[in-house]
Each structure stands twice: as structure tokens, then as C-alpha cells.
Design an enzyme around this catalytic site. Sequence first.
Site, mmCIF file in Angstrom:
data_model
loop_
_atom_site.group_PDB
_atom_site.id
_atom_site.type_symbol
_atom_site.label_atom_id
_atom_site.label_comp_id
_atom_site.label_asym_id
_atom_site.label_seq_id
_atom_site.Cartn_x
_atom_site.Cartn_y
_atom_site.Cartn_z
ATOM 1 C CE LYS A 148 -3.976 -2.281 2.264
ATOM 2 N NZ LYS A 148 -4.732 -2.416 3.439
ATOM 3 C CG HIS A 176 0.466 -9.763 17.583
ATOM 4 N ND1 HIS A 176 0.383 -10.307 18.700
ATOM 5 C CD2 HIS A 176 1.786 -9.694 17.138
ATOM 6 C CE1 HIS A 176 1.548 -10.767 19.105
ATOM 7 N NE2 HIS A 176 2.481 -10.552 18.207
#
Length: 131
Positions: free
Chosen positions: A62, A113
Site C-alpha cells: 500500500k 497484535h
Amino acid sequence: MNILGHGIDIVEIKDIKQLIERSGNHFENRCFTATESSIAGSDSHRIQYLAGRFAAKEAVLKAMGTGWSQGISWTDIEIQRLPTGKPSVVLYSRCQEIAAELGITIWFLSISHTQSYAVASAIAVGKPPLS
């Protein structure tokens, strides 16, 4: 030096777990380099580790603005860990060529995470080519 791109991605840990359970080594061999798989270990955090690397690869693409086009392979991006624990980006093949064309010379990468999600942010820095 300028920021040339930024990408962020989030994945659900359960989705990565299901992919690994369904396809076994096929998914891992297609998406991760041998180095990434070996560093992931075999303990209970392996899936979280791989999900973080998966999100990081998406974030890098991206930031480059390419997505999975132009002949890019999952293993053209390797997410390594420096001795300090800091994640780093190493590009190969077509990804390396595209980054050079875009003038990207430095990557800033962050991975995090929880038990449910993995997220990664990638910032591409460099000198844009002369137009």
C-alpha cells in the site's frame, strides 16, 4: 528525504489460522520466506507472528501504491527482525525494482497484535525521481 508513501493493514488472527489449517504448508510457502517461517517458531504465538508479517507485507505494498500488481510475489517482501526486535523490510525481485524506481530508500515499519488482530503500518521514505 520525503515520505513517499504510507500503508496500513489489519488482519484477523483467526483468518490466518484458518488459511494455515486448510492449506498447510502451501499457504506458508506461498506467502512467507524460509527465514520468516523459521523465525516464527512453533509455539502458541506462531499464528500471531505470521499474521503480523502478513499485515506488514500488505502495508508495504500500500505504501508503494502497487497492490499485488506488476508481477509482485508474496516472497518479494521479507519482514525481518533486527537484534533489537525492531521489524525491518527487505525487498527482492520486482518489489525491489519498483521501490528503486519510486526512490524509496528507507522503510519505517511497526507491527502489533492482540489475540484477535494483527496490524502493521509501513512508511516509505526516500527521494522521488525527477519528473
